[in-house]
Design a protein around this motif. Structure first.
Motif: not given
Length: 289
Positions: A236-241, A276-277
């Protein structure tokens, strides 16, 4: 997708009345023939969020503007397939009673408000006058689900409270529907307001493999974990909430087995977009309590 009723306390969209446009172009500009019009709407909400406070009630017989386009106020993004709680608060006027109201959203973005685009009105919301002469004020609330056929992008919403165009003094009819443009009856009166609204893509991703990625615990109070059920899942690159208004409230760089601290978020429903990426591969809904 199940309808979602918004409950938002962390964000408040309260706009101060400003000089607004009196032309609705390219939409029709609704103007009543007589100057006998005044403000009969107290405020408009999405969930618990005040979108517009329309100010004090006007006085019947004043030559006030019959229409305002709040072009500087943009409503929160409404996602396709998601349900939102819309509330209209009325004033209890003490003279000739305009007992009809309607709300339109131009879902197909063709610069016209069609009958099929009425999302709230007397006949499909409450079958009584709103309110009767000097009677108790009852807010009208309805959950509106943005149709899957809606065109994404900025479009227009119109709110109207008015008398019967054909006969302003006729008895109430639960089957009567207001028209979105000008009345031709010299005795008709009402108030009408336009807003910009953004229709966004669905928050859910039906192609997302929830058997590979999941979040826990759900509901969550403090730390939210994102996990993979397979050993070779992409990193996982990052998670946006995002909250239910489509607003980004947090971005976190997270690895499998690590957690995201969501304790500062207000209680409610949120969506975690997994990247992802730097490409969104799916969205998972979770509840913060």
């Amino acid at each position: 997708m199940n309808k979602i009723i918004l409950s938002i306390t962390a964000f408040l969209f309260s706009f101060i009345l400003k000089a607004q446009l009196t032309s609705a172009a390219p939409y029709c500009t609704p103007v009543y023939p007589s100057p006998s019009t005044y403000n009969m709407l107290q405020d408009f909400k999405i969930g618990g969020v005040v979108i517009q406070n329309f100010g004090s009630m006007g006085a019947y017989g004043n030559a006030t503007t019959t229409f305002k386009y709040y072009n500087t106020n943009t409503l929160p993004t409404l996602a396709i397939g998601t349900g939102y709680s819309f509330t209209v608060d009325f004033f209890n006027v003490n003279d000739i009673e305009p007992i009809y109201f309607a709300v339109w959203i131009d879902f197909n973005n063709n610069n016209a408000f069609e009958t099929s685009e009425i999302v709230m009105q007397n006949s499909n919301t409450t079958n009584v006058a709103l309110p009767t002469m000097g009677g108790a004020v009852t807010p009208v609330t309805k959950t509106i689900t943005i149709p899957t056929t809606a065109t994404t992008g900025v479009t227009r919403m119109r709110i109207m409270r008015a008398s019967n165009d054909s006969n302003p003094y006729s008895a109430y009819s639960s089957t009567y529907s207001l028209t979105s443009c000008s009345s031709t009856n010299l005795n008709a009166f009402g108030c009408m307001y336009d807003f910009n609204v953004t229709i966004g893509p669905s928050l859910a991703n039906p192609n997302f493999d929830k058997e590979i990625y999941n979040v826990y615990p759900n509901p969550v109070t403090n730390n939210l974990f994102i996990n993979s059920t397979i050993s070779n899942a992409a990193t996982i690159s990052n998670v946006q909430i995002y909250n239910q208004l489509g607003q980004e409230v947090m971005v976190s760089d997270v690895k499998f087995g690590n957690s995201i601290n969501v304790s500062e978020l207000s209680n409610g429903t949120y969506f975690a977009k997994i990247n992802i990426e730097n490409e969104v591969i799916g969205t998972i809904k979770f509840i913060k309590n």
